[in-house]
Design a protein around this motif. Structure first.
Motif, PDB file in Angstrom:
ATOM      1  N   ALA A  36     -27.517 -28.741  57.466  1.00 41.28           N
ATOM      2  CA  ALA A  36     -26.132 -28.857  57.920  1.00 41.28           C
ATOM      3  C   ALA A  36     -25.315 -27.743  57.292  1.00 41.28           C
ATOM      4  O   ALA A  36     -25.580 -27.293  56.178  1.00 41.28           O
ATOM      5  CB  ALA A  36     -25.552 -30.214  57.544  1.00 41.28           C
ATOM      6  N   LEU A  37     -24.306 -27.308  58.038  1.00 41.45           N
ATOM      7  CA  LEU A  37     -23.404 -26.252  57.601  1.00 41.45           C
ATOM      8  C   LEU A  37     -21.994 -26.838  57.598  1.00 41.45           C
ATOM      9  O   LEU A  37     -21.575 -27.456  58.583  1.00 41.45           O
ATOM     10  CB  LEU A  37     -23.489 -25.075  58.563  1.00 41.45           C
ATOM     11  CG  LEU A  37     -22.631 -23.847  58.278  1.00 41.45           C
ATOM     12  CD1 LEU A  37     -23.093 -23.160  57.000  1.00 41.45           C
ATOM     13  CD2 LEU A  37     -22.727 -22.869  59.459  1.00 41.45           C
ATOM     14  N   GLY A  38     -21.269 -26.688  56.493  1.00 46.49           N
ATOM     15  CA  GLY A  38     -19.949 -27.303  56.412  1.00 46.49           C
ATOM     16  C   GLY A  38     -18.950 -26.462  55.669  1.00 46.49           C
ATOM     17  O   GLY A  38     -19.307 -25.515  54.948  1.00 46.49           O
ATOM     18  N   ILE A  39     -17.672 -26.791  55.852  1.00 42.65           N
ATOM     19  CA  ILE A  39     -16.602 -26.157  55.088  1.00 42.65           C
ATOM     20  C   ILE A  39     -15.676 -27.236  54.544  1.00 42.65           C
ATOM     21  O   ILE A  39     -15.569 -28.322  55.106  1.00 42.65           O
ATOM     22  CB  ILE A  39     -15.788 -25.139  55.923  1.00 42.65           C
ATOM     23  CG1 ILE A  39     -15.204 -25.809  57.165  1.00 42.65           C
ATOM     24  CG2 ILE A  39     -16.636 -23.946  56.305  1.00 42.65           C
ATOM     25  CD1 ILE A  39     -14.296 -24.891  57.943  1.00 42.65           C
ATOM     26  N   VAL A  40     -15.026 -26.915  53.432  1.00 45.25           N
ATOM     27  CA  VAL A  40     -14.062 -27.816  52.794  1.00 45.25           C
ATOM     28  C   VAL A  40     -12.677 -27.211  52.948  1.00 45.25           C
ATOM     29  O   VAL A  40     -12.471 -26.038  52.602  1.00 45.25           O
ATOM     30  CB  VAL A  40     -14.397 -28.034  51.313  1.00 45.25           C
ATOM     31  CG1 VAL A  40     -13.390 -28.989  50.666  1.00 45.25           C
ATOM     32  CG2 VAL A  40     -15.813 -28.582  51.163  1.00 45.25           C
ATOM     33  N   VAL A  41     -11.746 -27.995  53.463  1.00 44.12           N
ATOM     34  CA  VAL A  41     -10.396 -27.502  53.771  1.00 44.12           C
ATOM     35  C   VAL A  41      -9.356 -28.521  53.305  1.00 44.12           C
ATOM     36  O   VAL A  41      -9.680 -29.687  53.070  1.00 44.12           O
ATOM     37  CB  VAL A  41     -10.244 -27.251  55.289  1.00 44.12           C
ATOM     38  CG1 VAL A  41     -11.045 -26.038  55.722  1.00 44.12           C
ATOM     39  CG2 VAL A  41     -10.665 -28.483  56.091  1.00 44.12           C
ATOM     40  N   PRO A  42      -8.087 -28.103  53.183  1.00 46.14           N
ATOM     41  CA  PRO A  42      -7.058 -29.046  52.731  1.00 46.14           C
ATOM     42  C   PRO A  42      -6.699 -30.097  53.768  1.00 46.14           C
ATOM     43  O   PRO A  42      -6.239 -31.190  53.426  1.00 46.14           O
ATOM     44  CB  PRO A  42      -5.842 -28.153  52.441  1.00 46.14           C
ATOM     45  CG  PRO A  42      -6.261 -26.757  52.655  1.00 46.14           C
ATOM     46  CD  PRO A  42      -7.590 -26.732  53.290  1.00 46.14           C
ATOM     47  N   SER A  43      -6.869 -29.767  55.075  1.00 51.43           N
ATOM     48  CA  SER A  43      -6.531 -30.719  56.139  1.00 51.43           C
ATOM     49  C   SER A  43      -7.406 -30.433  57.351  1.00 51.43           C
ATOM     50  O   SER A  43      -8.080 -29.391  57.420  1.00 51.43           O
ATOM     51  CB  SER A  43      -5.057 -30.611  56.526  1.00 51.43           C
ATOM     52  OG  SER A  43      -4.834 -29.457  57.312  1.00 51.43           O
ATOM     53  N   LEU A  44      -7.363 -31.350  58.322  1.00 47.09           N
ATOM     54  CA  LEU A  44      -8.169 -31.202  59.535  1.00 47.09           C
ATOM     55  C   LEU A  44      -7.346 -30.708  60.715  1.00 47.09           C
ATOM     56  O   LEU A  44      -7.727 -30.868  61.871  1.00 47.09           O
ATOM     57  CB  LEU A  44      -8.823 -32.549  59.888  1.00 47.09           C
ATOM     58  CG  LEU A  44      -9.798 -33.113  58.854  1.00 47.09           C
ATOM     59  CD1 LEU A  44     -10.285 -34.487  59.271  1.00 47.09           C
ATOM     60  CD2 LEU A  44     -10.982 -32.170  58.637  1.00 47.09           C
ATOM     61  N   LYS A  45      -6.204 -30.065  60.444  1.00 42.75           N
ATOM     62  CA  LYS A  45      -5.315 -29.661  61.530  1.00 42.75           C
ATOM     63  C   LYS A  45      -5.948 -28.602  62.433  1.00 42.75           C
ATOM     64  O   LYS A  45      -5.632 -28.515  63.623  1.00 42.75           O
ATOM     65  CB  LYS A  45      -3.985 -29.160  60.977  1.00 42.75           C
ATOM     66  CG  LYS A  45      -4.088 -27.907  60.117  1.00 42.75           C
ATOM     67  CD  LYS A  45      -2.712 -27.478  59.604  1.00 42.75           C
ATOM     68  CE  LYS A  45      -2.796 -26.215  58.757  1.00 42.75           C
ATOM     69  NZ  LYS A  45      -1.457 -25.807  58.258  1.00 42.75           N
ATOM     70  N   ASP A  46      -6.851 -27.769  61.896  1.00 46.44           N
ATOM     71  CA  ASP A  46      -7.535 -26.754  62.705  1.00 46.44           C
ATOM     72  C   ASP A  46      -8.968 -27.179  63.021  1.00 46.44           C
ATOM     73  O   ASP A  46      -9.863 -26.338  63.166  1.00 46.44           O
ATOM     74  CB  ASP A  46      -7.555 -25.411  61.965  1.00 46.44           C
ATOM     75  CG  ASP A  46      -6.175 -24.798  61.868  1.00 46.44           C
ATOM     76  OD1 ASP A  46      -5.356 -25.046  62.773  1.00 46.44           O
ATOM     77  OD2 ASP A  46      -5.906 -24.093  60.875  1.00 46.44           O
ATOM     78  N   ARG A  47      -9.160 -28.476  63.150  1.00 42.42           N
ATOM     79  CA  ARG A  47     -10.513 -29.027  63.322  1.00 42.42           C
ATOM     80  C   ARG A  47     -11.286 -28.374  64.465  1.00 42.42           C
ATOM     81  O   ARG A  47     -12.439 -27.973  64.293  1.00 42.42           O
ATOM     82  CB  ARG A  47     -10.402 -30.534  63.550  1.00 42.42           C
ATOM     83  CG  ARG A  47     -11.684 -31.214  63.991  1.00 42.42           C
ATOM     84  CD  ARG A  47     -11.448 -32.700  64.144  1.00 42.42           C
ATOM     85  NE  ARG A  47     -12.585 -33.390  64.721  1.00 42.42           N
ATOM     86  CZ  ARG A  47     -12.693 -34.715  64.776  1.00 42.42           C
ATOM     87  NH1 ARG A  47     -11.727 -35.469  64.290  1.00 42.42           N
ATOM     88  NH2 ARG A  47     -13.752 -35.277  65.319  1.00 42.42           N
ATOM     89  N   ALA A  48     -10.674 -28.253  65.636  1.00 42.62           N
ATOM     90  CA  ALA A  48     -11.385 -27.716  66.802  1.00 42.62           C
ATOM     91  C   ALA A  48     -11.818 -26.266  66.568  1.00 42.62           C
ATOM     92  O   ALA A  48     -12.967 -25.888  66.837  1.00 42.62           O
ATOM     93  CB  ALA A  48     -10.516 -27.827  68.044  1.00 42.62           C
ATOM     94  N   ARG A  49     -10.908 -25.452  66.040  1.00 44.11           N
ATOM     95  CA  ARG A  49     -11.233 -24.043  65.798  1.00 44.11           C
ATOM     96  C   ARG A  49     -12.316 -23.898  64.743  1.00 44.11           C
ATOM     97  O   ARG A  49     -13.264 -23.119  64.907  1.00 44.11           O
ATOM     98  CB  ARG A  49      -9.978 -23.292  65.355  1.00 44.11           C
ATOM     99  CG  ARG A  49     -10.230 -21.811  65.054  1.00 44.11           C
ATOM    100  CD  ARG A  49      -8.961 -21.124  64.569  1.00 44.11           C
ATOM    101  NE  ARG A  49      -8.555 -21.584  63.248  1.00 44.11           N
ATOM    102  CZ  ARG A  49      -9.039 -21.086  62.113  1.00 44.11           C
ATOM    103  NH1 ARG A  49      -9.969 -20.142  62.136  1.00 44.11           N
ATOM    104  NH2 ARG A  49      -8.601 -21.535  60.946  1.00 44.11           N
ATOM    105  N   LEU A  50     -12.208 -24.662  63.656  1.00 51.43           N
ATOM    106  CA  LEU A  50     -13.182 -24.567  62.575  1.00 51.43           C
ATOM    107  C   LEU A  50     -14.544 -25.101  63.013  1.00 51.43           C
ATOM    108  O   LEU A  50     -15.580 -24.530  62.653  1.00 51.43           O
ATOM    109  CB  LEU A  50     -12.665 -25.320  61.353  1.00 51.43           C
ATOM    110  CG  LEU A  50     -11.422 -24.711  60.698  1.00 51.43           C
ATOM    111  CD1 LEU A  50     -10.865 -25.643  59.622  1.00 51.43           C
ATOM    112  CD2 LEU A  50     -11.730 -23.344  60.113  1.00 51.43           C
ATOM    113  N   ALA A  51     -14.548 -26.190  63.770  1.00 54.33           N
ATOM    114  CA  ALA A  51     -15.819 -26.728  64.263  1.00 54.33           C
ATOM    115  C   ALA A  51     -16.498 -25.709  65.175  1.00 54.33           C
ATOM    116  O   ALA A  51     -17.724 -25.525  65.131  1.00 54.33           O
ATOM    117  CB  ALA A  51     -15.588 -28.046  65.005  1.00 54.33           C
TER     118      ALA A  51
END
Length: 249
Positions: A217-232
């Protein structure tokens, strides 16, 4: 902790391995007495074997008199196929993803009922991150863990769902809710967490496939999920690139 390694039939090898096995995520520095206790060995035996392990490089002694895992074990660990193959092939994609997001990037695999972190690039933003290379964390509370759990065999899922420890106020501890989340992971091909492992940290993760098989699995840690679609989307592009590099096995 080890079993009865002080029994007369216990081999020198099993006793030495028990000493090495005394270290874990929560016990990175141990005194000789602690090592002996956790390995189930008499103090004189532990003292003799620890001396040999230090001489070989498997353990190191700190200035304070504690013992830590030695560099030579790390060097050996890097020769493991899961490290040399996946980690090296994935590295350019992790750096590209880091460059595009400046977030902490993780590469992980499932090890039993835990997540094993193979690689990590630290992000610029001040988001609390508890993982480190070589560390193990719960499957149910991490983004990469949820991805791997969703694709795990049924017996692994049953084992994890039977015990869901609470790590923060937001950790999912209800088996039914987690099952629904795992089903969603399979539908949407990515997982998220929101302060479930540590407060102030959210994560997004996607599967890495070799052919039809999910191998990591590949993942990132961010302060919020507001850019979820772009980051995914960015994660999925990187994961497909890693999958192509791995080939079909």
């Amino acid at each position: 902790m080890a079993g009865n390694t002080s029994a007369p039939g216990a081999s020198v090898t099993s006793r030495a391995l028990a000493l090495l096995g005394a270290f874990d995520e929560r016990h990175r520095r141990l005194t000789l007495t602690q090592l002996a206790e956790r390995a189930g060995l008499p103090l004189p035996t532990a003292h003799r074997l620890v001396g040999e392990l230090v001489a070989w490089g498997a353990l190191s002694r700190t200035d304070e008199g504690c013992y830590v895992v030695g560099r030579r074990l790390w060097d050996l660990g890097l020769l493991a196929p899961v490290q040399t193959g996946l980690r090296e092939l994935a590295s350019p994609y992790l750096h590209d993803l880091y460059g595009a997001t400046l977030a902490t990037v993780h590469l992980a695999v499932r090890d039993g009922t835990e997540v094993l972190y193979l690689d990590r690039l630290a992000g610029h933003t001040s988001v609390p991150v508890v993982s480190s290379v070589g560390s193990r964390l719960p499957l149910h509370a991490t983004g990469v863990g949820k991805v791997l759990l969703a694709h795990a065999p049924a017996e692994v899922q049953r084992s994890v769902l039977a015990e869901l420890p609470r790590l923060t106020a937001y950790t999912i501890t209800q088996p039914g809710l987690l099952r629904r989340q795992l089903a969603r992971v399979l539908r949407e091909d990515h997982a998220t967490t929101s302060e479930e492992m540590s407060l102030g940290a959210c994560s997004i993760a996607v599967p890495i496939r070799r052919g039809p098989e999910v191998v990591a699995a590949l993942g990132i840690v961010v302060p919020s999920l507001k850019d979820r679609a772009r980051l995914a989307g960015a994660l999925q592009v990187a994961a497909r690139g890693i999958g192509r590099s791995l080939g079909t096995g």
